[in-house]
Design a protein around this motif. Structure first.
Motif, PDB file in Angstrom:
ATOM      1  N   LEU A 132       0.861  -1.187   0.000  1.00  0.00           N
ATOM      2  CA  LEU A 132       0.000   0.000   0.000  1.00  0.00           C
ATOM      3  C   LEU A 132       0.894   1.233   0.000  1.00  0.00           C
ATOM      4  O   LEU A 132       1.859   1.300   0.773  1.00  0.00           O
ATOM      5  N   HIS A 133       0.576   2.184  -0.853  1.00  0.00           N
ATOM      6  CA  HIS A 133       1.306   3.453  -0.856  1.00  0.00           C
ATOM      7  C   HIS A 133       0.310   4.594  -0.698  1.00  0.00           C
ATOM      8  O   HIS A 133      -0.708   4.644  -1.393  1.00  0.00           O
ATOM      9  N   ILE A 134       0.623   5.522   0.233  1.00  0.00           N
ATOM     10  CA  ILE A 134      -0.216   6.694   0.494  1.00  0.00           C
ATOM     11  C   ILE A 134       0.631   7.941   0.264  1.00  0.00           C
ATOM     12  O   ILE A 134       1.757   8.029   0.772  1.00  0.00           O
ATOM     13  N   HIS A 135       0.098   8.912  -0.495  1.00  0.00           N
ATOM     14  CA  HIS A 135       0.904  10.082  -0.842  1.00  0.00           C
ATOM     15  C   HIS A 135      -0.006  11.275  -1.114  1.00  0.00           C
ATOM     16  O   HIS A 135      -1.083  11.129  -1.709  1.00  0.00           O
ATOM     17  N   ALA A 136       0.438  12.449  -0.706  1.00  0.00           N
ATOM     18  CA  ALA A 136      -0.280  13.681  -1.028  1.00  0.00           C
ATOM     19  C   ALA A 136       0.188  14.206  -2.375  1.00  0.00           C
ATOM     20  O   ALA A 136       1.385  14.221  -2.662  1.00  0.00           O
TER      21      ALA A 136
END
Length: 325
Positions: free
Chosen positions: A208-212
């Motif tokens: 899982l990758h989370i990024h703004a």
């Protein structure tokens, strides 16, 4: 006559007063030992400190921790220039609170630091970052040692060991997926893209990758932003978020297009679910929040407030649960 002989025989089988006293003492000792063992069992709440390879590791056992029921384990790696205590602070990340809610053990290892207190620490995630990279610190071996130490001390379900991290710590999570897939069931990175030069996982692994989208440190479309690090030589030209996801889709041999799993004002998520070994590759993007942990209550001075359109703690744990069923 027979009755008299039988009575004598039975009497000879009865324990003497001394034997009875010995039995009572043994029973008492066993009861006291059981009480002592029970008192010595780790309890949930607060932080316990371990030393692994000379580095601090803070461990939080969830409320209601029961040694008879193996719990999942999450290793949470702080950002570059941070330290374990900062990552463990619930005002910044909320991971202890989430562990209590969901029932997992969460550990906060400290990165490599030249300082006695372990502050301003970094991780060797491959191409980044700082002294840990420059000195070739083997943080993959360290992460393995941390997992082993915790499994040896607490009741852990070895089939549900996960890694997550912020920025440089998220980059290390990607590297662990590449080099320690035999230990970690899945990883989740926040604001830290893949910094590895080569990656050959021993098995497919969920990521899982989370990024703004407006991250001004690790730029969404690649490269280091102006606020990435005071000394530019200590970082790298970061891989873009789309390239990071593309690499994992290829590594996990996902064959169909991504499906939108979340679409709300300020945040979207999409997932590849048709991947080898039942793995999953997922990307969540917030429109704002800069270089921060979505859902966080507070961030360091001078940084943009974290996006509240997505709660990283909830999304990460939901992902870990999905891929470990």
């Amino acid at each position: 006559m027979r009755a008299w002989v039988l009575a004598i025989a039975c009497a000879s089988l009865l324990p003497t007063a001394q034997a009875q006293e010995t039995l009572r003492e043994r029973l008492k000792a066993r009861i006291e030992q059981r009480r002592a063992d029970k008192a010595a069992e780790p309890k949930g709440g607060g932080l316990q400190e371990l030393q692994v390879q000379g580095r601090k590791v803070l461990v939080h056992l969830p409320a209601g921790y029961d040694a008879s029921r193996p719990a999942p384990l999450v290793l949470a790696f702080h950002g570059g220039g941070g330290h374990a205590g900062y990552m463990a602070d619930d005002t910044h990340y909320g991971l202890q609170r989430k562990a209590d809610e969901a029932g997992f053990v969460v550990a906060f290892p400290n990165g490599y630091s030249k300082l006695p207190g372990g502050r301003f620490a970094t991780w060797n995630a491959g191409g980044c970052c700082g002294d840990a990279r420059d000195r070739g610190i083997d943080d993959v071996a360290f992460a393995r040692a941390v997992a082993t130490a915790i499994e040896g001390r607490y009741s852990i379900d070895a089939s549900r060991v996960f890694a997550t991290g912020m920025s440089n710590g998220g980059m290390l999570s990607h590297r662990l997926a590449c080099e320690a897939a035999d230990v970690f069931r899945a990883v989740a990175s926040v604001a830290g893209t893949d910094a590895t030069a080569t990656c050959t996982p021993s098995r497919p692994i969920s990521v899982l990758h989370i990024h703004a989208r407006d991250d001004d440190h690790v730029l969404f479309n690649g490269g280091a932003g102006p606020n990435a690090f005071r000394d530019e030589s200590k970082v790298m030209s970061f891989v873009s978020v789309p390239e990071t996801i593309s690499r994992w889709v290829q590594r996990d041999r996902c064959t169909a297009p991504a499906q939108r799993t979340l679409d709300k004002p300020g945040a979207t998520c999409e997932a590849y679910t048709d991947c080898a070994g039942g793995t999953r590759v997922q990307l969540c993007v917030t429109e704002t929040g800069g270089h921060s942990w979505p859902g966080a209550g507070s961030v360091r001075r001078g940084k943009e407030a974290a996006s509240q359109a997505l709660d990283a703690d909830d999304e990460i744990w939901r992902f870990f649960e999905q891929v470990s069923r």
